[in-house]
Design a protein around this motif. Structure first.
Motif, PDB file in Angstrom:
ATOM      1  N   GLU A  14       0.826  -1.212   0.000  1.00 13.47           N
ATOM      2  CA  GLU A  14       0.000   0.000   0.000  1.00 13.47           C
ATOM      3  C   GLU A  14       0.863   1.267   0.000  1.00 13.47           C
ATOM      4  OE1 GLU A  14      -3.033  -0.052   2.930  1.00 13.47           O
ATOM      5  OE2 GLU A  14      -3.913  -1.910   2.148  1.00 13.47           O
ATOM      6  N   ALA A  15       0.262   2.337  -0.506  1.00 14.01           N
ATOM      7  CA  ALA A  15       1.025   3.575  -0.692  1.00 14.01           C
ATOM      8  C   ALA A  15       1.613   4.127   0.613  1.00 14.01           C
ATOM      9  CB  ALA A  15       0.142   4.630  -1.350  1.00 14.01           C
ATOM     10  N   GLY A  16       0.856   4.101   1.685  1.00 16.70           N
ATOM     11  CA  GLY A  16       1.352   4.705   2.926  1.00 16.70           C
ATOM     12  C   GLY A  16       2.152   3.750   3.800  1.00 16.70           C
ATOM     13  N   SER A  17       2.363   2.531   3.312  1.00 22.40           N
ATOM     14  CA  SER A  17       3.020   1.529   4.160  1.00 22.40           C
ATOM     15  C   SER A  17       4.537   1.701   4.145  1.00 22.40           C
ATOM     16  CB  SER A  17       2.616   0.134   3.667  1.00 22.40           C
ATOM     17  OG  SER A  17       3.738  -0.605   3.260  1.00 22.40           O
ATOM     18  N   PRO A  18       5.209   1.261   5.237  1.00 24.61           N
ATOM     19  CA  PRO A  18       6.672   1.367   5.270  1.00 24.61           C
ATOM     20  C   PRO A  18       7.315   0.547   4.157  1.00 24.61           C
ATOM     21  CG  PRO A  18       5.789   0.616   7.409  1.00 24.61           C
ATOM     22  CD  PRO A  18       4.630   0.707   6.477  1.00 24.61           C
ATOM     23  N   ASP A  19       6.594  -0.454   3.654  1.00 19.61           N
ATOM     24  CA  ASP A  19       7.143  -1.274   2.573  1.00 19.61           C
ATOM     25  C   ASP A  19       7.236  -0.519   1.254  1.00 19.61           C
ATOM     26  OD1 ASP A  19       7.597  -3.495   4.039  1.00 19.61           O
ATOM     27  OD2 ASP A  19       5.811  -4.607   3.385  1.00 19.61           O
ATOM     28  N   TYR A  20       6.566   0.616   1.179  1.00 19.89           N
ATOM     29  CA  TYR A  20       6.640   1.369  -0.075  1.00 19.89           C
ATOM     30  C   TYR A  20       8.084   1.765  -0.400  1.00 19.89           C
ATOM     31  CZ  TYR A  20       6.468   4.989  -3.551  1.00 19.89           C
ATOM     32  OH  TYR A  20       6.716   5.714  -4.683  1.00 19.89           O
ATOM     33  N   PHE A  21       8.864   2.076   0.638  1.00 18.29           N
ATOM     34  CA  PHE A  21      10.238   2.562   0.398  1.00 18.29           C
ATOM     35  C   PHE A  21      11.126   1.507  -0.250  1.00 18.29           C
ATOM     36  CE2 PHE A  21       8.258   5.316   3.503  1.00 18.29           C
ATOM     37  CZ  PHE A  21       8.451   6.535   2.890  1.00 18.29           C
ATOM     38  N   PRO A  22      11.191   0.269   0.320  1.00 21.38           N
ATOM     39  CA  PRO A  22      11.966  -0.753  -0.416  1.00 21.38           C
ATOM     40  C   PRO A  22      11.371  -1.058  -1.793  1.00 21.38           C
ATOM     41  CG  PRO A  22      10.954  -1.696   1.579  1.00 21.38           C
ATOM     42  CD  PRO A  22      10.776  -0.215   1.652  1.00 21.38           C
ATOM     43  N   LEU A  23      10.068  -0.932  -1.946  1.00 15.66           N
ATOM     44  CA  LEU A  23       9.464  -1.191  -3.259  1.00 15.66           C
ATOM     45  C   LEU A  23       9.938  -0.157  -4.282  1.00 15.66           C
ATOM     46  CD1 LEU A  23       7.459  -2.783  -5.044  1.00 15.66           C
ATOM     47  CD2 LEU A  23       5.683  -1.177  -4.293  1.00 15.66           C
ATOM     48  N   ALA A  24      10.013   1.096  -3.843  1.00 15.34           N
ATOM     49  CA  ALA A  24      10.481   2.148  -4.753  1.00 15.34           C
ATOM     50  C   ALA A  24      11.923   1.874  -5.182  1.00 15.34           C
ATOM     51  CB  ALA A  24      10.366   3.513  -4.083  1.00 15.34           C
ATOM     52  N   ILE A  25      12.739   1.412  -4.234  1.00  7.76           N
ATOM     53  CA  ILE A  25      14.127   1.079  -4.580  1.00  7.76           C
ATOM     54  C   ILE A  25      14.158  -0.130  -5.521  1.00  7.76           C
ATOM     55  CG2 ILE A  25      16.374   0.345  -3.662  1.00  7.76           C
ATOM     56  CD1 ILE A  25      15.742   3.162  -2.804  1.00  7.76           C
ATOM     57  N   TYR A  26      13.315  -1.112  -5.213  1.00 10.48           N
ATOM     58  CA  TYR A  26      13.216  -2.297  -6.088  1.00 10.48           C
ATOM     59  C   TYR A  26      12.927  -1.859  -7.524  1.00 10.48           C
ATOM     60  CZ  TYR A  26      11.268  -6.541  -8.218  1.00 10.48           C
ATOM     61  OH  TYR A  26      11.012  -7.586  -9.071  1.00 10.48           O
ATOM     62  N   ASN A  27      11.933  -1.008  -7.685  1.00  9.67           N
ATOM     63  CA  ASN A  27      11.531  -0.579  -9.022  1.00  9.67           C
ATOM     64  C   ASN A  27      12.654   0.159  -9.732  1.00  9.67           C
ATOM     65  OD1 ASN A  27       9.654   0.103 -11.211  1.00  9.67           O
ATOM     66  ND2 ASN A  27       9.874   2.172 -10.407  1.00  9.67           N
ATOM     67  N   SER A  28      13.372   0.963  -8.970  1.00  8.30           N
ATOM     68  CA  SER A  28      14.464   1.717  -9.567  1.00  8.30           C
ATOM     69  C   SER A  28      15.583   0.781 -10.031  1.00  8.30           C
ATOM     70  CB  SER A  28      14.977   2.737  -8.549  1.00  8.30           C
ATOM     71  OG  SER A  28      15.943   3.546  -9.123  1.00  8.30           O
ATOM     72  N   ILE A  29      15.871  -0.238  -9.215  1.00 10.99           N
ATOM     73  CA  ILE A  29      16.906  -1.207  -9.603  1.00 10.99           C
ATOM     74  C   ILE A  29      16.462  -1.984 -10.841  1.00 10.99           C
ATOM     75  CG2 ILE A  29      18.052  -3.372  -8.920  1.00 10.99           C
ATOM     76  CD1 ILE A  29      17.916  -2.343  -6.004  1.00 10.99           C
ATOM     77  N   LEU A  30      15.206  -2.360 -10.861  1.00 12.59           N
ATOM     78  CA  LEU A  30      14.708  -3.164 -11.979  1.00 12.59           C
ATOM     79  C   LEU A  30      14.640  -2.362 -13.276  1.00 12.59           C
ATOM     80  CD1 LEU A  30      13.473  -5.835 -13.030  1.00 12.59           C
ATOM     81  CD2 LEU A  30      11.218  -4.856 -12.478  1.00 12.59           C
ATOM     82  N   GLY A  31      13.963  -1.222 -13.241  1.00 12.84           N
ATOM     83  CA  GLY A  31      13.752  -0.541 -14.526  1.00 12.84           C
ATOM     84  C   GLY A  31      13.618   0.957 -14.408  1.00 12.84           C
ATOM     85  N   GLY A  32      14.314   1.539 -13.438  1.00  7.77           N
ATOM     86  CA  GLY A  32      14.125   2.957 -13.157  1.00  7.77           C
ATOM     87  C   GLY A  32      14.990   3.908 -13.962  1.00  7.77           C
ATOM     88  N   GLY A  33      15.981   3.442 -14.651  1.00  4.68           N
ATOM     89  CA  GLY A  33      16.830   4.389 -15.381  1.00  4.68           C
ATOM     90  C   GLY A  33      17.915   3.655 -16.144  1.00  4.68           C
ATOM     91  N   VAL A  34      18.934   4.389 -16.557  1.00  2.00           N
ATOM     92  CA  VAL A  34      19.956   3.779 -17.404  1.00  2.00           C
ATOM     93  C   VAL A  34      20.800   2.747 -16.649  1.00  2.00           C
ATOM     94  CG1 VAL A  34      20.106   5.712 -18.985  1.00  2.00           C
ATOM     95  CG2 VAL A  34      21.559   5.683 -16.953  1.00  2.00           C
ATOM     96  N   GLN A  35      20.841   2.857 -15.327  1.00  5.50           N
ATOM     97  CA  GLN A  35      21.613   1.917 -14.536  1.00  5.50           C
ATOM     98  C   GLN A  35      20.820   0.629 -14.266  1.00  5.50           C
ATOM     99  OE1 GLN A  35      24.786   2.187 -13.459  1.00  5.50           O
ATOM    100  NE2 GLN A  35      24.602   0.176 -12.497  1.00  5.50           N
ATOM    101  N   SER A  36      19.520   0.642 -14.566  1.00  3.00           N
ATOM    102  CA  SER A  36      18.642  -0.456 -14.153  1.00  3.00           C
ATOM    103  C   SER A  36      18.947  -1.752 -14.895  1.00  3.00           C
ATOM    104  CB  SER A  36      17.191  -0.055 -14.393  1.00  3.00           C
ATOM    105  OG  SER A  36      16.930  -0.024 -15.777  1.00  3.00           O
ATOM    106  N   LYS A  37      18.510  -2.843 -14.289  1.00  4.06           N
ATOM    107  CA  LYS A  37      18.753  -4.168 -14.880  1.00  4.06           C
ATOM    108  C   LYS A  37      18.072  -4.288 -16.248  1.00  4.06           C
ATOM    109  CE  LYS A  37      19.481  -6.841 -10.600  1.00  4.06           C
ATOM    110  NZ  LYS A  37      20.866  -7.323 -10.860  1.00  4.06           N
ATOM    111  N   LEU A  38      16.889  -3.765 -16.374  1.00  4.34           N
ATOM    112  CA  LEU A  38      16.198  -3.883 -17.659  1.00  4.34           C
ATOM    113  C   LEU A  38      16.935  -3.115 -18.748  1.00  4.34           C
ATOM    114  CD1 LEU A  38      12.384  -3.624 -16.752  1.00  4.34           C
ATOM    115  CD2 LEU A  38      13.791  -5.664 -17.101  1.00  4.34           C
ATOM    116  N   PHE A  39      17.318  -1.892 -18.452  1.00  4.65           N
ATOM    117  CA  PHE A  39      18.021  -1.087 -19.457  1.00  4.65           C
ATOM    118  C   PHE A  39      19.341  -1.766 -19.845  1.00  4.65           C
ATOM    119  CE2 PHE A  39      20.486   2.400 -21.201  1.00  4.65           C
ATOM    120  CZ  PHE A  39      19.556   3.152 -21.885  1.00  4.65           C
ATOM    121  N   GLN A  40      20.066  -2.220 -18.831  1.00  2.00           N
ATOM    122  CA  GLN A  40      21.363  -2.822 -19.084  1.00  2.00           C
ATOM    123  C   GLN A  40      21.258  -4.117 -19.884  1.00  2.00           C
ATOM    124  OE1 GLN A  40      24.428  -1.636 -18.489  1.00  2.00           O
ATOM    125  NE2 GLN A  40      23.486   0.247 -17.781  1.00  2.00           N
TER     126      GLN A  40
END
Lengths: 440, 425
Positions: free
Chosen positions: A274-300
Motif C-alpha cells: 500500500e502507498a502509505g506503508s513502510p514497505d513502499y520505500f523498499p518497493l520504490a528502490i526495487y523498481n528503480s533497480i529493476l527498470g528505473g533508469g539507465v543503470q537499471s537491470k532492464l536497461f542494461q
C-alpha cells in the motif's frame, strides 16, 4: 545528503467544509500558480460526467461567457492560463483546475494579477454560463464530442496505450480498470440534466484540496481563501483508499493486433504494497533497480546487452500497488524479451544486487525528488500524492526513509511481487514487418 | 568573462571564452537544487554533406549519422558513461535535432565531478566495429517507434511537402536502411569535423559558482588548434512548396493534420529572433485561442484542444506550422486560407497586436522557471547568432509595422497540408 537551504516550504493554511488549503512558499519562481483539486472515487456511474464537466466549465463563466472572451481576458492578464484536466491516482479520479500567471514584479502598472486570476479561476469553477438552470446546450454537445474523441485517441500513442491496456486488463472488474476519462459508451449516455446534477454534487460533496504556490503574501492568500466561503458544501468524506491486496490465481495473457510496425510488451505485477506503508520505500528502490533508469537491470540487459529495445522501463502505480515493465520491441523478439525481464526479477529475488545498484537507485530517486522542488507543479503533485496516501512525510523525511532501505528489504519485498498479466500489442499478422519496409 | 544582465526578466548570463574557441555560459538560478549542464555541438541531422577543414572533396555521409554518433558517445573504453553518471546520482541524457547535438546531465549534488565527466566523455569517443554494429538494433527500434507515431509522421510528411531537396525532410534518426551503412570510419569523420571545441558550447543553468565552472572549462577542454571553417553544403531549395498535400493512413482514431508555410528569409542573429517572435504573434492573431477563427472552428467541431501553432526558424530553412485533430482537414485548410487573405486585405489590428504581444511576453517569462526550457531555447539560438534572453528586447521594440511586413512576406504561398487518416478497416 540534505540540502535544506533551498527548501520550498509547504504549509497547511486552513481547512473548512472539506476544503484544505496549502501554501507552497518560495521566492525563486517567476510565477504564481493556483491549483484546485476535487477528489472523487473512480465509479462507473460518475466517471464520465466528472470527466466532462471540467471542460464545459472551461468554456466560460458568468463574466466571460465564451471561450473567446475568456481568452481575450487572459491575454490582458499577461498571458495567464486557466486549464481544466482530469487525472487518476489509484482508484481516485482527480478533477483539476489550474491557473498560472507571472508574479507582479514582471507586470507594469499596478495590476493585481493574483486577485484577478484567482477570482477568474473560482468563477470558472463555480459560476458557469447557465440557460434555464443548465449548462449551455452547445457547450455540452461540443465538449461531449471532444471527450469521446479524447477517449478514442488513446490508441494514438502506442506505448501509453499498451501500458494502460495492460493495467486495464489486469484490474478488470476493479475500480482501477476505469480510465479517468471513462469509456466511449459511458460518455455517449451523458445527458445535460445528469451532467448538471453531477457537477453540483461533486462540487458540494467531494473533498477539495487547494494549493497556492509562489511568493504570495498573507493578505492576498487570505482574500483568496475567503472567496471559497460562498461555496455550498456538504462534505464529510475523506479520501477513498484504493484496494491493493489481491491474490492472483493464474497469469493472464492478452495479445492485441493492430496495424503497427513495433510490438509493445507490458508485464503487469501486483506488489501487494500500500502507498502509505513502510514497505513502499523498499518497493520504490526495487523498481528503480529493476527498470528505473539507465543503470537499471532492464536497461542494461534488454537494451545495452541484447539490443532488443530502444525504450525499456518499469513503473510503479503507487496507490494501487502495481508494477509494470514495458518495452518497445521487434515482434519476433517477444518471448526473448519476456524471458530476460523475468530473469532480472528473479535475479533480484536471489539477492543478486550489487552495492552499486542499490546506491544508484537511491541516488536516482533522491535526485528526482530534490529536482521536483524546482518546479511548482512537481511540488504540488508530491504533496497531493502524500495526502492521498495518508502519509505525513515531507520531502526530507520521505528521503530519509528511502536512504535507510537495505538490500535485505529489497529482497524481502521482491517475494511479494506476483505476476498478473502479460499484454502484447502486436502487428496484424502477428509477425515482424520486413526491416525498413515501412520507411518513407 | 562577460556578463549580460537582463533586468526586466531578472536573469543574467556570464560568458567565458576558452582559448580553443569554445564558449561557456553560466545562467545562475538562485535557490534551485538542480543544476542542468549541457555540452552542445553545432551539428545536426541536416549536416549530411560537408567539406571538412583541410579537405578538398566534399563528404556525403549516411542519413541519421549525427544521431547515431550521439548514441555512440556514451560508450567509453572502460564501459558506459551512463554507469558513471548513475554512480554520481545524476541523470545523463542527449538529444539530436536538425541542427544540434546536445549532451547533458542534471544533478542535485557533486556537480563538479559530474561536470568533469561530461566534458571528458564528449571529447573522447570510443568507436569499435563491434560497438557500432551493436547499436544498430537499438536505433532500429527507435526508428520503428517513430514510424508508429502519428504526431511524428504527420510532421515529417509536411516537411516532405514543403521541401523538395533540403535534408530537413529526412528523419533525424535516418532509416533502418541508411543506418545499416554507417561504420566506424564515417562516424570518426563526422566526429573530427564537427566536435572541435570551436564548434561547441557549454551551458550550465543552476545555482553554481561561475568562476569554478570556468576554471573546470579551462582545465577540462583540450585546446586543439582551430582547423578553420567547416563548409556545410545544402542543396538549392526552390522557394515554393514541393507538394500541396501529403496523405497517409496509420492506426489513429481521429484524422490528424498539419499545415505549413515555408519561410525563405534565411535571416540569422537578432533578426532571426525578431522574425520568429513576429511569426508567433501572427499565428496567435490569425488562429490563436483569442481569434475569431479558432473559436468558430472549435464551435463547429472542426478542431479541438489539440490544435496548436509554432514558428521554426533556422539559418538554412524555416516554416510556420499548425494543426491538430480534425474530421475535415480540407475545410479547416480552406477557412485558414480565407483568414490569411482577409489580413492581406485589411492588415493587422493594433489592439490585437498589443494585447497578444503582452501575452506572449508573459508566457516567455513564465517559461523562465525551468532550467531545461532555458537551456533548450538558449542553445539553438546561440548557434544562430543570438542570445535567447534578447527576446525580452524584441517584445519591447517590436512594432505592428514590423509584424505586418513579416506577414506580407511570409504568407505569400498557399499552405501545404499533411493528413494522417485512420486505417481503413
Amino acid at each position: 545528503m540534505r540540502n535544506s537551504k533551498n527548501r520550498v516550504a509547504v504549509s497547511k493554511l486552513h481547512e473548512k467544509n472539506g476544503i484544505s488549503f496549502y501554501a507552497v512558499q518560495s521566492d525563486k519562481f517567476k510565477t504564481i500558480q493556483l491549483d484546485i483539486f476535487l477528489i472523487h472515487p473512480l465509479q462507473k456511474e460518475a466517471v464520465s460526467e466528472n470527466a466532462l464537466f471540467p471542460y464545459v466549465l472551461r468554456r466560460g463563466c458568468s463574466r466571460y461567457a465564451t471561450q473567446l472572451e475568456l481568452a481575450l481576458r487572459l491575454e490582458e492578464l499577461y498571458g495567464a492560463g486557466i486549464s481544466a484536466a482530469v487525472h487518476k491516482k489509484g482508484e481516485n479520479q482527480i478533477i483539476h483546475l489550474n491557473s498560472g500567471f507571472v508574479a507582479d514584479q514582471f507586470t507594469s502598472g499596478n495590476t493585481n494579477l493574483f486577485d484577478e486570476a484567482g477570482s477568474l479561476l473560482l468563477e470558472v469553477l463555480t459560476r458557469p454560463v447557465l440557460e434555464e438552470g443548465l449548462f449551455r446546450r452547445d457547450y455540452f454537445d461540443q465538449e461531449k464530442t471532444n471527450l469521446i474523441q479524447r477517449i478514442q485517441s488513446r490508441v494514438n500513442d502506442k506505448m501509453h496505450y499498451a501500458l494502460r491496456r495492460c493495467l486495464e486488463e489486469m484490474c478488470a472488474g476493479e475500480p482501477y480498470a476505469i480510465y479517468e476519462d471513462g469509456d466511449e459508451e459511458g460518455a455517449g449516455t451523458i445527458t445535460l440534466e445528469g451532467l448538471m446534477a453531477r457537477y453540483r454534487k461533486t462540487l458540494a460533496e467531494s473533498p477539495m484540496v487547494v494549493f497556492i504556490s509562489g511568493n504570495v503574501n498573507d493578505k492576498d492568500t487570505g482574500r483568496f481563501i475567503d472567496k471559497f466561503s460562498g461555496l455550498e458544501r456538504d462534505c464529510n468524506k475523506s479520501f477513498y483508499k484504493s484496494q491493493v491486496t489481491k491474490d492472483v490465481a493464474k497469469v493472464r495473457r492478452i495479445e492485441e493486433p493492430m496495424d503497427v510496425s513495433q510490438g509493445q510488451l507490458c508485464l503487469g505485477f501486483r506488489t501487494q504494497v500500500e502507498a502509505g506503508s513502510p514497505d513502499y520505500f523498499p518497493l520504490a528502490i526495487y523498481n528503480s533497480i529493476l527498470g528505473g533508469g539507465v543503470q537499471s537491470k532492464l536497461f542494461q540487459n534488454v537494451r545495452e546487452k541484447e539490443s532488443l529495445a530502444y525504450y525499456i522501463f518499469s513503473r510503479l502505480e503507487k496507490f494501487k500497488g502495481l508494477l509494470v515493465a514495458c518495452g518497445g520491441i521487434d515482434i519476433k523478439n517477444k518471448e526473448k524479451a519476456e524471458k530476460i525481464i523475468l530473469e532480472q526479477m528473479e535475479a533480484i529475488r536471489h539477492g543478486n544486487i550489487s552495492d552499486l545498484e542499490i546506491e544508484a537507485a537511491k541516488k536516482s530517486i533522491e535526485t528526482g525528488t530534490k529536482s521536483m522542488q524546482d518546479s511548482q507543479g512537481g511540488m504540488i503533485d508530491f504533496y497531493l500524492s502524500q495526502l492521498l496516501a495518508g502519509d505525513d512525510d515531507d520531502i526530507e523525511s520521505f528521503l530519509d526513509k528511502l536512504m535507510k532501505v537495505e538490500k535485505e528489504d529489497v529482497v524481502r519485498i521482491s517475494e511479494k511481487i506476483t505476476p498478473d498479466t502479460v499484454y502484447f500489442l502486436t502487428s496484424l499478422s502477428g509477425e515482424s514487418t520486413g526491416e525498413g519496409s515501412r520507411n518513407e | 568573462m562577460k556578463i549580460f544582465d537582463y533586468e526586466r526578466i531578472q536573469e543574467k548570463i556570464i560568458m567565458h571564452e576558452h582559448k580553443s574557441g569554445l564558449k561557456a555560459f553560466v545562467i545562475p538560478k538562485k535557490g534551485y537544487n538542480k543544476v542542468y549542464a549541457t555540452f552542445a555541438t553545432d551539428y545536426g541531422s541536416i549536416d549530411n554533406t560537408f567539406i571538412s577543414p583541410g579537405d578538398k572533396e566534399q563528404t556525403r555521409v549516411p542519413d541519421g549519422i549525427a544521431h547515431f554518433l550521439e548514441h555512440k558517445l556514451f560508450e567509453q573504453e572502460d564501459g558506459s558513461v551512463m554507469d558513471k553518471f548513475s554512480k554520481l546520482g545524476s541523470v545523463p541524457n542527449a538529444y539530436t535535432s536538425f541542427t544540434q547535438t546536445v549532451y547533458l546531465f542534471s544533478c542535485t549534488g557533486v556537480f563538479e565531478e559530474n561536470f568533469k565527466l561530461l566534458l571528458n566523455y564528449v571529447q573522447h569517443p570510443y568507436l569499435t566495429d563491434e560497438n557500432v554494429e551493436k547499436e544498430k538494433g537499438i536505433i532500429a527500434q527507435e526508428i520503428k517507434m517513430y514510424q508508429d507515431n502519428a504526431d511524428w509522421r504527420v510532421f515529417f510528411n509536411l516537411l516532405g511537402a514543403l521541401y523538395e531537396k533540403h535534408p530537413t525532410k529526412i528523419d533525424i534518426a535516418g532509416t533502418v536502411e541508411s543506418i545499416s551503412q554507417i561504420d566506424k570510419a564515417a562516424l570518426s569523420k563526422c566526429y573530427d569535423t564537427f566536435y572541435h571545441p570551436s564548434n561547441m558550447i557549454v551551458v550550465v543553468v543552476g545555482d553554481v559558482n561561475d568562476e569554478a565552472v570556468f576554471k573546470m572549462i579551462d582545465e577540462g577542454i583540450t585546446a586543439k588548434e582551430n582547423p578553420g571553417e567547416i563548409k556545410r553544403i545544402y542543396p538549392d531549395e526552390p522557394n515554393t512548396h514541393f507538394k500541396e498535400k501529403v496523405e497517409k493512413n496509420l492506426a489513429v482514431a481521429i484524422p490528424q493534420f498539419l499545415m505549413g508555410v515555408k519561410d525563405n528569409s534565411a535571416v540569422s542573429g537578432y533578426e532571426l529572433l525578431k522574425r520568429k517572435v513576429s511569426l508567433e504573434i501572427i499565428l496567435s492573431i490569425l488562429m490563436g485561442r483569442s481569434s475569431l477563427l479558432y473559436n468558430q472552428l472549435y464551435d463547429e467541431g472542426l478542431i479541438n484542444q489539440s490544435f496548436s501553432t509554432e514558428a521554426i526558424l533556422e539559418k538554412s530553412f524555416g516554416y510556420t506550422v499548425w494543426g491538430g485533430q480534425s474530421n475535415d482537414p480540407a475545410q479547416v485548410a480552406g477557412r485558414i486560407q480565407e483568414a490569411i487573405e482577409k489580413i492581406h486585405r485589411e492588415g493587422l489590428d493594433q489592439k490585437n497586436f498589443d494585447r497578444i504581444r503582452k501575452a506572449h511576453e508573459g508566457r516567455f517569462i513564465r517559461g523562465l522557471n525551468s532550467p531545461e526550457n532555458i537551456s533548450h531555447s538558449f542553445i539553438p539560438l546561440y548557434f544562430k547568432g543570438v542570445n535567447f534572453f534578447e527576446q525580452t528586447k524584441v517584445y519591447k521594440e517590436l512594432t505592428i509595422q514590423d509584424v505586418q511586413k513579416v506577414f506580407s512576406e511570409h504568407f505569400s504561398m498557399t499552405p501545404a497540408l499533411s493528413v494522417i487518416w485512420p486505417m481503413k478497416m
